[in-house]
Scaffold this motif. Structure first.
Motif, PDB file in Angstrom:
ATOM      1  N   LEU A  65      -5.262  -0.559   3.478  1.00 13.82           N
ATOM      2  CA  LEU A  65      -5.458  -1.168   2.168  1.00 13.82           C
ATOM      3  C   LEU A  65      -6.184  -2.498   2.339  1.00 13.82           C
ATOM      4  CD1 LEU A  65      -1.928  -0.555   0.596  1.00 13.82           C
ATOM      5  CD2 LEU A  65      -4.014   0.755   0.229  1.00 13.82           C
ATOM      6  N   PRO A  66      -7.149  -2.782   1.452  1.00 13.10           N
ATOM      7  CA  PRO A  66      -7.828  -4.072   1.517  1.00 13.10           C
ATOM      8  C   PRO A  66      -6.821  -5.215   1.369  1.00 13.10           C
ATOM      9  CG  PRO A  66      -8.819  -2.632  -0.136  1.00 13.10           C
ATOM     10  CD  PRO A  66      -7.581  -1.957   0.341  1.00 13.10           C
ATOM     11  N   ALA A  67      -7.104  -6.355   2.023  1.00 10.78           N
ATOM     12  CA  ALA A  67      -6.180  -7.492   2.001  1.00 10.78           C
ATOM     13  C   ALA A  67      -5.881  -7.924   0.569  1.00 10.78           C
ATOM     14  CB  ALA A  67      -6.765  -8.652   2.801  1.00 10.78           C
ATOM     15  N   ARG A  68      -6.919  -7.877  -0.279  1.00 14.16           N
ATOM     16  CA  ARG A  68      -6.750  -8.298  -1.660  1.00 14.16           C
ATOM     17  C   ARG A  68      -5.725  -7.405  -2.383  1.00 14.16           C
ATOM     18  NH1 ARG A  68      -6.420 -11.908  -5.581  1.00 14.16           N
ATOM     19  NH2 ARG A  68      -7.089 -11.104  -7.588  1.00 14.16           N
ATOM     20  N   LEU A  69      -5.782  -6.095  -2.103  1.00 12.42           N
ATOM     21  CA  LEU A  69      -4.855  -5.158  -2.727  1.00 12.42           C
ATOM     22  C   LEU A  69      -3.435  -5.379  -2.211  1.00 12.42           C
ATOM     23  CD1 LEU A  69      -4.487  -2.808  -4.668  1.00 12.42           C
ATOM     24  CD2 LEU A  69      -5.052  -1.245  -2.811  1.00 12.42           C
ATOM     25  N   GLN A  70      -3.317  -5.642  -0.901  1.00  7.16           N
ATOM     26  CA  GLN A  70      -2.011  -5.969  -0.306  1.00  7.16           C
ATOM     27  C   GLN A  70      -1.379  -7.152  -1.032  1.00  7.16           C
ATOM     28  OE1 GLN A  70      -0.152  -5.015   2.329  1.00  7.16           O
ATOM     29  NE2 GLN A  70      -1.419  -3.619   3.525  1.00  7.16           N
ATOM     30  N   GLU A  71      -2.229  -8.163  -1.256  1.00  7.87           N
ATOM     31  CA  GLU A  71      -1.755  -9.384  -1.894  1.00  7.87           C
ATOM     32  C   GLU A  71      -1.289  -9.076  -3.323  1.00  7.87           C
ATOM     33  OE1 GLU A  71      -3.516 -13.841  -2.812  1.00  7.87           O
ATOM     34  OE2 GLU A  71      -4.873 -12.201  -2.316  1.00  7.87           O
ATOM     35  N   LEU A  72      -2.067  -8.263  -4.025  1.00  8.04           N
ATOM     36  CA  LEU A  72      -1.709  -7.906  -5.398  1.00  8.04           C
ATOM     37  C   LEU A  72      -0.430  -7.069  -5.445  1.00  8.04           C
ATOM     38  CD1 LEU A  72      -5.081  -7.105  -7.213  1.00  8.04           C
ATOM     39  CD2 LEU A  72      -3.463  -8.933  -7.717  1.00  8.04           C
ATOM     40  N   LEU A  73      -0.235  -6.207  -4.422  1.00  8.14           N
ATOM     41  CA  LEU A  73       0.983  -5.392  -4.386  1.00  8.14           C
ATOM     42  C   LEU A  73       2.222  -6.259  -4.221  1.00  8.14           C
ATOM     43  CD1 LEU A  73      -0.116  -2.305  -2.267  1.00  8.14           C
ATOM     44  CD2 LEU A  73       0.762  -2.277  -4.601  1.00  8.14           C
ATOM     45  N   SER A  74       2.142  -7.252  -3.308  1.00 10.04           N
ATOM     46  CA  SER A  74       3.279  -8.161  -3.125  1.00 10.04           C
ATOM     47  C   SER A  74       3.548  -8.941  -4.405  1.00 10.04           C
ATOM     48  CB  SER A  74       3.010  -9.143  -1.991  1.00 10.04           C
ATOM     49  OG  SER A  74       2.824  -8.452  -0.794  1.00 10.04           O
ATOM     50  N   THR A  88      13.326  11.018 -18.683  1.00  9.99           N
ATOM     51  CA  THR A  88      13.736   9.621 -18.859  1.00  9.99           C
ATOM     52  C   THR A  88      13.968   8.953 -17.509  1.00  9.99           C
ATOM     53  OG1 THR A  88      14.824  10.241 -20.916  1.00  9.99           O
ATOM     54  CG2 THR A  88      15.419   8.114 -19.973  1.00  9.99           C
ATOM     55  N   GLY A  89      14.707   9.650 -16.639  1.00  5.33           N
ATOM     56  CA  GLY A  89      14.997   9.092 -15.319  1.00  5.33           C
ATOM     57  C   GLY A  89      13.730   8.877 -14.506  1.00  5.33           C
ATOM     58  N   LEU A  90      12.815   9.841 -14.567  1.00  4.04           N
ATOM     59  CA  LEU A  90      11.572   9.729 -13.796  1.00  4.04           C
ATOM     60  C   LEU A  90      10.724   8.559 -14.275  1.00  4.04           C
ATOM     61  CD1 LEU A  90      10.430  13.406 -13.181  1.00  4.04           C
ATOM     62  CD2 LEU A  90      11.109  11.698 -11.495  1.00  4.04           C
ATOM     63  N   LEU A  91      10.674   8.392 -15.602  1.00  9.24           N
ATOM     64  CA  LEU A  91       9.894   7.298 -16.168  1.00  9.24           C
ATOM     65  C   LEU A  91      10.435   5.955 -15.658  1.00  9.24           C
ATOM     66  CD1 LEU A  91       7.536   6.966 -17.997  1.00  9.24           C
ATOM     67  CD2 LEU A  91       9.055   6.957 -19.968  1.00  9.24           C
ATOM     68  N   LEU A  92      11.769   5.848 -15.627  1.00  8.92           N
ATOM     69  CA  LEU A  92      12.382   4.612 -15.131  1.00  8.92           C
ATOM     70  C   LEU A  92      12.070   4.382 -13.660  1.00  8.92           C
ATOM     71  CD1 LEU A  92      15.856   4.686 -16.868  1.00  8.92           C
ATOM     72  CD2 LEU A  92      14.279   2.763 -16.877  1.00  8.92           C
ATOM     73  N   ASN A  93      11.909   5.461 -12.906  1.00 14.39           N
ATOM     74  CA  ASN A  93      11.737   5.314 -11.461  1.00 14.39           C
ATOM     75  C   ASN A  93      10.287   5.199 -11.008  1.00 14.39           C
ATOM     76  OD1 ASN A  93      14.398   5.219 -10.900  1.00 14.39           O
ATOM     77  ND2 ASN A  93      14.619   7.403 -10.466  1.00 14.39           N
ATOM     78  N   THR A  94       9.333   5.269 -11.942  1.00  8.37           N
ATOM     79  CA  THR A  94       7.932   5.117 -11.537  1.00  8.37           C
ATOM     80  C   THR A  94       7.719   3.799 -10.795  1.00  8.37           C
ATOM     81  OG1 THR A  94       7.547   4.367 -13.780  1.00  8.37           O
ATOM     82  CG2 THR A  94       6.763   6.568 -13.245  1.00  8.37           C
ATOM     83  N   ARG A  95       8.492   2.771 -11.160  1.00 13.31           N
ATOM     84  CA  ARG A  95       8.304   1.467 -10.518  1.00 13.31           C
ATOM     85  C   ARG A  95       8.592   1.515  -9.020  1.00 13.31           C
ATOM     86  NH1 ARG A  95      13.304   0.833 -13.152  1.00 13.31           N
ATOM     87  NH2 ARG A  95      15.007   0.249 -11.763  1.00 13.31           N
ATOM     88  N   THR A  96       9.417   2.508  -8.585  1.00 16.22           N
ATOM     89  CA  THR A  96       9.737   2.564  -7.154  1.00 16.22           C
ATOM     90  C   THR A  96       8.486   2.859  -6.324  1.00 16.22           C
ATOM     91  OG1 THR A  96      10.372   4.888  -7.284  1.00 16.22           O
ATOM     92  CG2 THR A  96      12.128   3.274  -7.505  1.00 16.22           C
ATOM     93  N   ALA A  97       7.463   3.454  -6.940  1.00 14.15           N
ATOM     94  CA  ALA A  97       6.215   3.688  -6.207  1.00 14.15           C
ATOM     95  C   ALA A  97       5.572   2.350  -5.850  1.00 14.15           C
ATOM     96  CB  ALA A  97       5.261   4.544  -7.026  1.00 14.15           C
ATOM     97  N   ALA A  98       5.532   1.435  -6.828  1.00 11.46           N
ATOM     98  CA  ALA A  98       4.968   0.106  -6.562  1.00 11.46           C
ATOM     99  C   ALA A  98       5.801  -0.636  -5.522  1.00 11.46           C
ATOM    100  CB  ALA A  98       4.897  -0.701  -7.857  1.00 11.46           C
ATOM    101  N   PHE A  99       7.135  -0.519  -5.635  1.00 13.29           N
ATOM    102  CA  PHE A  99       8.007  -1.185  -4.663  1.00 13.29           C
ATOM    103  C   PHE A  99       7.813  -0.600  -3.264  1.00 13.29           C
ATOM    104  CE2 PHE A  99      11.094  -2.386  -8.234  1.00 13.29           C
ATOM    105  CZ  PHE A  99      10.602  -3.662  -8.287  1.00 13.29           C
ATOM    106  N   GLY A 100       7.703   0.736  -3.189  1.00 17.49           N
ATOM    107  CA  GLY A 100       7.513   1.389  -1.892  1.00 17.49           C
ATOM    108  C   GLY A 100       6.239   0.912  -1.209  1.00 17.49           C
ATOM    109  N   LEU A 101       5.176   0.738  -2.007  1.00 11.21           N
ATOM    110  CA  LEU A 101       3.926   0.228  -1.449  1.00 11.21           C
ATOM    111  C   LEU A 101       4.091  -1.207  -0.958  1.00 11.21           C
ATOM    112  CD1 LEU A 101       1.451   1.697  -4.079  1.00 11.21           C
ATOM    113  CD2 LEU A 101       1.265   2.036  -1.615  1.00 11.21           C
ATOM    114  N   ALA A 102       4.878  -1.993  -1.701  1.00 11.88           N
ATOM    115  CA  ALA A 102       5.025  -3.407  -1.351  1.00 11.88           C
ATOM    116  C   ALA A 102       5.848  -3.604  -0.079  1.00 11.88           C
ATOM    117  CB  ALA A 102       5.652  -4.182  -2.512  1.00 11.88           C
ATOM    118  N   VAL A 103       6.810  -2.728   0.194  1.00 13.84           N
ATOM    119  CA  VAL A 103       7.675  -2.930   1.366  1.00 13.84           C
ATOM    120  C   VAL A 103       7.355  -1.989   2.524  1.00 13.84           C
ATOM    121  CG1 VAL A 103       9.614  -3.825   0.008  1.00 13.84           C
ATOM    122  CG2 VAL A 103       9.507  -1.386   0.555  1.00 13.84           C
ATOM    123  N   ALA A 104       6.341  -1.112   2.356  1.00 12.23           N
ATOM    124  CA  ALA A 104       6.057  -0.079   3.366  1.00 12.23           C
ATOM    125  C   ALA A 104       5.946  -0.658   4.766  1.00 12.23           C
ATOM    126  CB  ALA A 104       4.784   0.664   3.005  1.00 12.23           C
TER     127      ALA A 104
END
Lengths: 104, 243
Positions: free
Chosen positions: A31-40, B94-110
């Motif tokens: 992932l581009p650094a900018r996208l990483q930053e936006l994800l955090s 309803t449950g799935l809609l609420l859990n869509t945010r976990t995709a963003a969280f998963g990307l952030a902590v991967a």
């Protein structure tokens, strides 16, 4: 299979798929650094939105005064750099006391 | 607590500065802070189990759901829809809609979950609001990884134990609203995100706009959508001056 069991499985599989996107992609897609930053930053924005909606609303309407008052007390304690335990117990305590006193 | 945001994800992956004593202290501090969230999660789990069974669902429904879905708000909503007669399809949606945010969280902590397949597959299941907040509140990669696994494994155990107890014992706790636990969870998030918000103006602006958007949308849209709309707050998250 009952309809309820199918519902649980569908919800479980879908939720797990959402959760797996990040860990599965990590290391395979650069992932581009900018996208990483936006994800955090996006994760923090999501958490703040969750605490705002969770602190103020219930079932699409106002949650009543006791809960936001407790969350606010927790926020003030956190701002004053109180220990984590104090923040959490302070928030729950203020809400519990208000409810005991008859505030919804 | 230093920055919640690091621009270079490859920096600081080794706990090189940490001796064993320091690492021990870190683990103890993480367990101490997490255990409060585990306790609160366990009690909410008891109420979830009790509410489900009191509403007429068999014991295996809340228990199986908690093990496989493992997402408090989605579980409460799905059971709520079921008990209100909304049908299994609406409950799952309803449950799935609420859990869509976990995709963003998963990307952030991967990057903190680990590299091997078992770590990825197991870690993904532990992604929750509280555990992500705990991980991101730590100063470096090593601490973030430890926080993710300690908070995640403990919360999973506490939540499922609580649900089982609640489903079997029913309403022994009485009205859990009396304990003020509904205020404890937002407060946990406040405590964990505040250090990051304190030191980053761009993040503060984005989060404030996002929260306002989410609150404004809450009465009008299905549960789960408001926090997704909050991501629009990132339009205020400009570039770093130096970048």
């Amino acid at each position: 299979m009952s309809a309820t069991a199918a519902m649980i499985l569908a919800l479980a599989v879908g939720t797990y798929a959402f959760r797996l996107v990040g860990p599965a992609l990590h290391g395979r897609v650069e992932l581009p650094a900018r996208l990483q930053e936006l994800l955090s930053a996006g994760a923090v924005v999501l958490l703040v939105a969750l605490l705002a909606t969770g602190g103020l609303t219930e079932g699409g309407g106002f949650a009543g005064w006791a809960r936001p008052a407790g969350v606010l007390a927790g926020g003030v304690l956190a701002w004053r750099r109180a220990p984590f335990v104090v923040v959490v117990l302070g928030a729950a305590g203020v809400t519990a006391l208000l409810r005991a006193a008859g505030v919804a | 607590m230093r920055s919640l945001l690091r621009t270079d994800p490859r920096r600081g992956t080794r706990p090189s500065a940490d001796g064993p004593d320091r690492a021990d202290r870190t683990v103890r501090a993480l367990v101490r802070d997490s255990s409060l969230v585990w306790l609160a999660g366990g009690i909410v789990g008891v109420s979830f189990g009790a509410i489900s069974v009191a509403g007429g669902l068999p014991v295996w429904v809340p228990v199986l759901m908690s093990l496989l879905v493992y997402a408090g708000s989605a579980q409460f909503s799905a059971v709520g829809v079921l008990l209100a007669g909304g049908g299994p399809f609406a409950a799952a949606a309803t449950g799935l809609l609420l859990n869509t945010r976990t995709a963003a969280f998963g990307l952030a902590v991967a990057e903190f979950i680990g590299e091997g397949r078992p770590a990825r597959f197991l870690g993904a299941h532990l992604v929750t609001d509280e555990t992500v907040a705990f991980a991101l509140a730590q100063p470096d990669s090593a601490h973030r990884r430890a926080a993710f696994w300690i908070s995640g494994a403990g919360l999973f155990a506490a939540w499922n134990a609580g649900v089982l107890i609640g489903a079997l014992a029913g309403g022994a706790l009485g009205d859990t609203a009396a304990y003020g636990l509904d205020a404890a969870f937002p407060a946990v998030l406040v405590a964990l995100v505040l250090p990051a918000l304190r030191m980053d103006t761009r993040l503060r602006r984005s989060a404030a706009l996002g929260a306002l958007l989410a609150l404004a949308a809450t009465p009008a849209v299905p549960a789960g959508v408001p926090v997704l709309l909050a991501l629009a707050g990132l339009v205020l998250y400009g570039r770093k001056e130096a970048a």
